[in-house]
Design a protein around this motif. Structure first.
Motif, short mmCIF file in Angstrom:
data_model
loop_
_atom_site.label_atom_id
_atom_site.label_comp_id
_atom_site.label_asym_id
_atom_site.label_seq_id
_atom_site.Cartn_x
_atom_site.Cartn_y
_atom_site.Cartn_z
N GLU B 351 49.11 -11.24 6.31
CA GLU B 351 50.38 -10.66 6.75
C GLU B 351 50.39 -10.39 8.25
OE1 GLU B 351 51.14 -8.18 2.59
OE2 GLU B 351 50.59 -7.13 4.42
N GLU B 352 49.18 -10.16 8.77
CA GLU B 352 49.11 -9.83 10.20
C GLU B 352 48.99 -11.08 11.06
OE1 GLU B 352 45.89 -7.01 10.19
OE2 GLU B 352 47.08 -5.59 9.02
N GLY B 353 49.03 -12.24 10.43
CA GLY B 353 49.02 -13.48 11.20
C GLY B 353 47.65 -14.09 11.42
N VAL B 354 46.67 -13.68 10.62
CA VAL B 354 45.34 -14.27 10.74
C VAL B 354 45.35 -15.66 10.08
CG1 VAL B 354 42.96 -14.08 9.91
CG2 VAL B 354 44.15 -12.07 10.83
N GLU B 355 44.71 -16.61 10.75
CA GLU B 355 44.60 -17.96 10.17
C GLU B 355 43.33 -18.08 9.36
OE1 GLU B 355 44.83 -21.42 12.62
OE2 GLU B 355 46.60 -20.61 13.65
N PHE B 356 43.39 -18.84 8.30
CA PHE B 356 42.20 -19.04 7.47
C PHE B 356 41.77 -20.49 7.52
CE2 PHE B 356 41.33 -15.15 5.02
CZ PHE B 356 42.32 -14.36 5.57
N ARG B 357 40.57 -20.71 8.00
CA ARG B 357 40.01 -22.06 8.01
C ARG B 357 38.88 -22.06 6.99
NH1 ARG B 357 40.63 -25.94 12.56
NH2 ARG B 357 42.17 -24.45 13.25
#
Ligand SMILES: Cc1cc2nc3c(=O)[nH]c(=O)nc-3n(C[C@H](O)[C@H](O)[C@H](O)COP(=O)(O)OP(=O)(O)OC[C@H]3O[C@@H](n4cnc5c(N)ncnc54)[C@H](O)[C@@H]3O)c2cc1C
Ligand code: FES
Lengths: 276, 483
Positions: B351-357
């Motif tokens: 929700e806070e805009g963290v990207e997941f790789r």
């Protein structure tokens, strides 16, 4: 809170500070360091213990004014308090009878070397100290070092005292005239690097005491890590002393500059705050 | 006990006041949260807690089972139906009392426990394909209510017995041990290496998930109960085990945590800008580095990669976002299903805009001419056969790599036990992994030394650490009484 019992000025920017810390005074050995935090907003900085007084329950720190924290510390007076002092940290110097030990110090490195030279002497070694500084006024603790050494060689960059030249010139002159069994070096990273390169050439075993950036000093963060013999070591718990010939000094110096921009900005602000 | 007696009259009446069908039809409460975009720029606590009305309604969902499964899922055996039913009848302070019978830090556990894997995973509602009762939210509600009411009850203390016991480390294991021993009348001193009390609760878990003020209230309570705290004191360095014995301590509980950060030992890991999550979080949480008035610096990266998929990784990446990162990214070698982090943390991070790789693993970092990290080389992975723990093993896909620009890398792939104590005490048995070996009664190979928390388990959880502290207190008490 830890009380400053005594403060002395050694040279323009170098001060001796005795702090009340009886438990540390009792437990510390040559080579140990402490982490201090000057006040509630301060950072945690490592300082090598230069000596202790068991009766008074104090430890001696020798500090050079460079950045914000060291300036703040040197601005304190006897009777003032430091928020936190924790230690003794690191592994103590490995002391035994090696034979002839050369203690190569640069600048304030003389202070942490003092207890090591003393312990080496006590263990039956012939101790030759090389004290190097830019100029005469910056040579510190000469009398104290003389008391625990068989010989003291002074080197100044400008020749204003002792012999003109670098610490390495002093060390090399000893190696050329007699067998040296161990060299211990403490000082700026660049100086230790050149001492190490020199003694490697002559195959003289050498120990360097590293002064990396630290936070906790207990092995918890890894800020102090350095590559030794291709392996990553934590200076605060695995050191601070390492086989100098294995230390990646270039990597270490690079890491020491990790926060240079922030440090410079903070220092500019600090100067403004005390002048304005 | 009236408060926990399922057959007490008030409890019977409450149970029959509403049918189970009606109870199960109530929808699970949603936590009140700050908006994702707003909160990603400050350190305000994300979860705002439940209102009274929400808590009263959620408490009704609990069926007050005769054999409550939830309690078997709780490592410290909190009497869950009893505290929830006290909430339902509006006796919030009593609910807090029930919590405190078994948990030393309910306001902390209500915030950081992985309830979805513990109590809530055993809730009867799940069998009916409904979401579990929000036990964690209710726990937090009761604990917060008590604290905010100013009516914090100090537990009853047994008369002082004059016996001195030492605690090494002030994390959750040490604090819960100290509280229980003080209750039993012992003279307790906690030695802490750092300049703050609280262990990981202070230096690790960020303010936006666990405000320091909450931890401080718990510490103040312990002080009021007579527990002494000695900061800046490292057992094994400042004081040796022999010094401790010489000072008259009859027992010592080692709760020194798993403080040693692991690195991957890959090329470029010592470049500037690559650091452990412990360093990053300590700078920000313990040293105040993000605030101007504090002297400690921290790198405020614009492109930040956090390596790992645990709670610590989520805390780090969300902190990076708050320090102004444009790109804050999790790099994890398995898929999201295998991530050890709490579901809530993963959700909040997204929700806070963290990207997941996910299914990516760093194999090398590349620096610029000043020795600062500028890129990382990622290896793409796929999931292979399951390992001993049943998690599918990540396997590299040959030749599939990708170069990503970064200016900060936070390595968060786990911790090892802090070696200071084990190294400094002769005769203390330590496992190959460096954990202190203890028996079922938490006693080490040196009879007067007990140990618990992460130093025994490796990196675990707050509640398990607390449970260990509690158990060790009971066991040391009987050991000292019988010797
Ligand atoms: C960032 C982060 C997020 C986490 N999130 C969660 C979560 O959401 N939920 C959860 O359940 N768990 C979480 N955990 C794990 C949890 O915090 C730990 O399992 C728990 O704190 C362990 O407690 P402890 O008391 O064993 O040790 P710690 O909390 O590690 O405390 C040990 C203390 O001992 C001190 N110490 C060490 N050696 C000495 C010595 N020789 N002398 C004196 N003092 C010493 C240390 O300085 C430290 O303060 C998280 C961990 C981290 C790092
Ligand atoms: S200073 Fe943190 S590990 Fe050495």
């Amino acid at each position: 809170m830890y009380k400053i019992i005594n403060k002395e000025q050694f040279s323009e920017n170098v001060f001796r500070i005795d702090v009340e810390a009886p438990l540390i005074a009792k437990a510390r050995k040559a080579g140990h360091f402490v982490i201090i935090r000057i006040d509630e907003n301060g950072e945690r900085i490592p300082l090598t213990i230069a000596g202790s007084d068991l009766e008074k329950g104090t430890i001696t720190l020798v500090v050079q004014r460079i950045g914000v924290s060291s300036n703040k510390l040197c601005a304190l007076k006897a009777g003032d308090y430091i928020a936190d002092v924790v230690g003794p940290l690191g592994k103590a110097t490995h002391i035994e009878k090696f034979g002839t030990v050369v203690c190569a110090c640069g600048g304030v490195g003389t202070a942490p070397m003092l207890p090591i030279a003393e312990a080496m002497k006590k263990a039956g070694n012939k101790v030759i100290a090389v004290l190097a500084a830019r100029t005469k006024d910056l040579v510190i603790l000469e009398d104290e070092v003389r008391k625990v050494s068989d010989e003291v060689i002074i080197m100044t960059d400008d020749g204003s005292y002792g012999t003109k030249g670098l610490v390495t010139n002093g060390v090399e002159s000893i190696i050329n005239r007699e067998k040296v069994d161990l060299c211990v070096t403490i000082g700026p990273a660049i100086m230790m690097k050149f001492v190490s390169l020199l003694t490697k050439k002559y195959e003289v075993p050498t120990v360097a005491s590293l002064n990396t950036i630290m936070v906790d000093g207990t092995g918890m963060c890894g800020a102090c890590r350095v590559s030794v013999g291709g392996e990553t070591k934590f200076v605060c718990v695995d050191g601070p002393e390492f086989d100098a010939h294995q230390v990646d000094f270039d990597g270490m110096m690079s890491r020491m500059g990790a926060y240079r921009e922030q440090e410079q900005a903070a220092f500019a602000k600090y100067k403004e705050s005390i002048n304005g | 006990m009236e408060l926990t007696d399922r057959n007490a009259q008030w409890r019977d009446e409450l149970r029959y006041s509403m049918s189970n069908k009606e109870r199960t039809e109530i929808a699970r409460v949603k936590m009140n949260e700050l908006d994702g975009e707003y909160r990603s720029h400050n350190s305000e606590e994300v979860n705002q807690g439940l209102t009274k009305e929400q808590a009263l309604l959620e408490a009704k969902r609990c069926l007050d089972c005769p054999n409550p499964g939830c309690m078997t899922g709780c490592p410290v055996g909190i009497n869950i139906p009893s505290f929830i039913k006290n909430i339902e009848r509006g006796e919030f302070l009593n609910a807090a009392k029930v919590l405190k019978m078994t948990s030393a830090l309910p306001a902390v556990c209500g915030r950081v426990c992985p309830q979805e894997k513990q109590c809530e995973s055993q809730c009867i509602h799940l069998k009916m394909k409904k979401p579990a009762v929000a036990i964690g939210y209710l726990e937090r509600f009761a604990a917060d209510y008590e604290r905010e009411s100013g009516n914090i009850s100090l537990p009853e203390l047994a008369p002082k017995n004059g016996i001195k016991v030492a605690v090494v480390g002030s994390g959750p294991a040490g604090l819960s041990f100290a509280g229980d021993m003080a209750k039993k009348g012992y003279d307790v001193t906690v030695f802490e290496a750092l300049h703050e009390i609280g262990g990981v609760l202070k230096y690790g878990i960020p303010e936006f998930r666990l405000p320091n003020s909450i931890v401080d209230v718990e510490i103040n309570n312990l002080e009021k109960m007579g527990v002494k705290f000695m900061k800046d004191t490292i057992v094994g360095k400042t004081l040796s085990f022999d010094d401790i014995k010489a000072q008259g301590f009859k027992g010592m509980f080692v709760a020194s945590g798993a403080g040693l950060p692991n690195f991957m030992n890959i090329e470029g890991e010592n470049l500037i800008g690559v650091m452990s999550s412990n360093e990053y979080l300590t700078r920000v949480n313990l040293m105040g580095a993000a605030k101007d008035e504090f002297d400690t610096p921290v790198l405020k990266g614009k492109r930040v990669a956090v390596i790992g998929g645990g709670n610590t990784s989520m805390d780090s990446v969300r902190t990076a976002k708050r320090l102004g990162a444009d790109l804050a990214m999790i790099v994890y070698r398995r898929s999201e299903d295998e991530m050890p982090a709490r579901k809530e943390e993963v959700k909040h991070a997204k929700e806070e805009g963290v990207e997941f790789r996910t299914l990516h693993n760093p194999i090398k970092y590349i620096g610029d001419e000043k020795g600062r990290v500028k890129q990382m080389l990622l290896q793409k992975m796929e999931l292979g056969e399951p390992d001993e723990k049943g998690r599918r093993r990540p396997v590299a896909i040959p030749g599939a790599t990708e170069l990503v620009d970064v200016d900060t890398v936070i390595v968060s792939i786990g911790v090892s036990p802090n070696p200071l104590i084990p190294r400094s005490i002769d005769g203390l048995e330590v496992s190959q992994k460096g954990t202190i070996v203890v028996g079922d009664n938490m006693q080490s190979t040196i009879p007067m030394i007990f140990a618990g928390g992460d130093i025994v388990r490796g990196g675990a959880t707050v509640i398990l650490a607390m449970g260990d502290g509690r158990k060790a207190a009971a066991e040391m008490d009987s050991y000292l009484k019988n010797s």
